[in-house]
Design an enzyme around this catalytic site. Structure first.
Site, short mmCIF file in Angstrom:
data_model
loop_
_atom_site.label_atom_id
_atom_site.label_comp_id
_atom_site.label_asym_id
_atom_site.label_seq_id
_atom_site.Cartn_x
_atom_site.Cartn_y
_atom_site.Cartn_z
N MET A 191 -34.41 -4.25 100.40
CA MET A 191 -34.19 -5.10 99.43
C MET A 191 -33.03 -5.97 99.57
SD MET A 191 -35.75 -3.64 95.67
CE MET A 191 -37.42 -3.34 95.52
N CYS A 192 -32.57 -7.06 98.78
CA CYS A 192 -31.17 -7.64 98.97
C CYS A 192 -29.95 -6.79 98.88
CB CYS A 192 -31.30 -8.92 97.96
SG CYS A 192 -33.03 -9.74 98.03
N GLN A 193 -28.95 -7.32 98.75
CA GLN A 193 -27.84 -6.68 98.53
C GLN A 193 -26.83 -7.64 97.70
OE1 GLN A 193 -25.66 -4.02 100.94
NE2 GLN A 193 -27.16 -3.10 102.10
#
Length: 357
Positions: A26-28
């Site tokens: 997923m994103c950070q």
């Protein structure tokens, strides 16, 4: 060109498709909140390496930096390790009390500018911005008419709508619509903290196991909210949560994990400096990183975390609450009734044990 990660941005490791699928990344997120104006160049350097070199978050970069009542936003669909905009931010260190950044791994919506975080809206004469890591099933449905309405929001009376295709932007707009529907006067920070917490409860209700909901929410020059409902996607070993560290005197040396670079903060920070850094995974090898508890909402001001509405009262009394020319402030607003709060209205004085605001 200045190389953020110590390699030429076009010479990046090749990550196999099976790796990408298996890890279900997923994103950070990266956030920073400061007592004195500070630039984010050190943390930003390590963070950008995760956008295509040391990690696979290569579907866009966004940065939002508050300057007074203004908000500078920089967005790019290129990986952070290739982005000229990332180079610009790194070479043009803007000092701020409050900022956030996001590197995207696209799990919903195309790789396009409208889907790059942070998202930005004006409400009550205040610039709000939002960046998210996770997956929110209630807002993943592409038919927006099937998205739930939070709080007192009524369909047909909503001011905020998503431009792109992500659940993240849809959730942001839903939160703003609920806040606008709830308040006709500017809420104090204790009231705002409790209201956002209730909205978070509503968002994850009945889908706690399926939902991963970590976000940063900026609401003006000084104030940053961070919330974590952590988890990992099915079939993934990647844990998606939030961590934070508070750097204050006596300052020490810190070394970035993602690039061979360290700094002695004792030589570059002043005795009045204090900085909170919030991120998906720790950026440095120093002691002091703390993981958010499940369902924890923290408000940051002057580099300090505040976990309860009554803790936020001292910040409000110091004159660092929401500031608007468009709306006057209410100092006696009740906590609203939410679907996840059957106990009804509670006055903020009850939360703060009778303390007058």
């Amino acid at each position: 060109c200045v190389l953020l990660c110590g390699v030429h941005p076009r010479i990046l490791p090749t990550l196999s498709v099976p790796y990408l699928v298996a890890e279900r990344a997923m994103c950070q997120l990266l956030g920073m909140n400061c007592a004195d104006k500070t630039d984010c160049s050190f943390s930003f350097r390590g963070f950008c390496c995760r956008g295509g070199q040391t990690d696979i978050h290569a579907h866009g970069l966004g940065v939002a930096i508050y300057e007074g009542k203004g908000l500078r936003t920089f967005l790019d669909t290129l990986p952070a390790t290739e982005s000229p905009i990332a180079q610009l931010v790194a070479q043009y260190p803007i000092k701020t009390y409050n900022m956030m950044a996001h590197i995207r791994y696209a799990t919903q919506g195309d790789v396009s500018l409208e889907n790059v975080h942070p998202f930005q809206r004006e409400m009550w004469g205040i610039q709000w911005c939002f960046a998210h890591n996770g997956e929110v099933p209630k807002f993943s449905i592409q038919n927006v008419d099937e998205h739930p309405l939070l709080g007192k929001t009524r369909r047909g009376e909503m001011s905020y709508h998503a431009v792109g295709d992500t659940d993240s932007e849809a959730v942001f707009c839903a939160i703003l619509n609920a806040l606008k529907a709830e308040f006709s006067e500017l809420p104090t920070l204790p009231v705002l903290h409790e209201t956002i917490r209730l909205l978070c409860d509503e968002i994850i209700a009945e889908q706690q196991d399926e939902t991963i909901f970590n976000f940063l929410l900026g609401c003006g020059e000084y104030t940053l909210f961070a919330y974590s409902w952590p988890g990992r996607r099915p079939g993934s070993t990647v844990w998606n949560g939030l961590y934070y560290i508070v750097r204050e005197p006596p300052f020490k040396t810190a070394k970035l994990i993602d690039v061979d670079y360290e700094i002695d903060f004792g030589k570059v920070m002043s005795p009045t400096d204090r900085v909170a850094v919030i991120t998906t995974k720790p950026l440095t090898n120093e002691d002091g990183w703390k993981e958010f508890k499940r369902g924890e909402l923290l408000m940051f001001d002057k580099g300090l975390p505040y976990s309860k509405p009554c803790d936020c009262e001292q910040v409000e009394l110091a004159g660092r609450g929401l500031c608007s020319k468009a709306l006057r402030k209410s100092f006696s607003a009740p906590i609203p009734i939410m679907s996840s709060s059957p106990s009804g209205v509670r006055d903020i004085t009850d939360i703060c044990r009778g303390a007058a605001i």
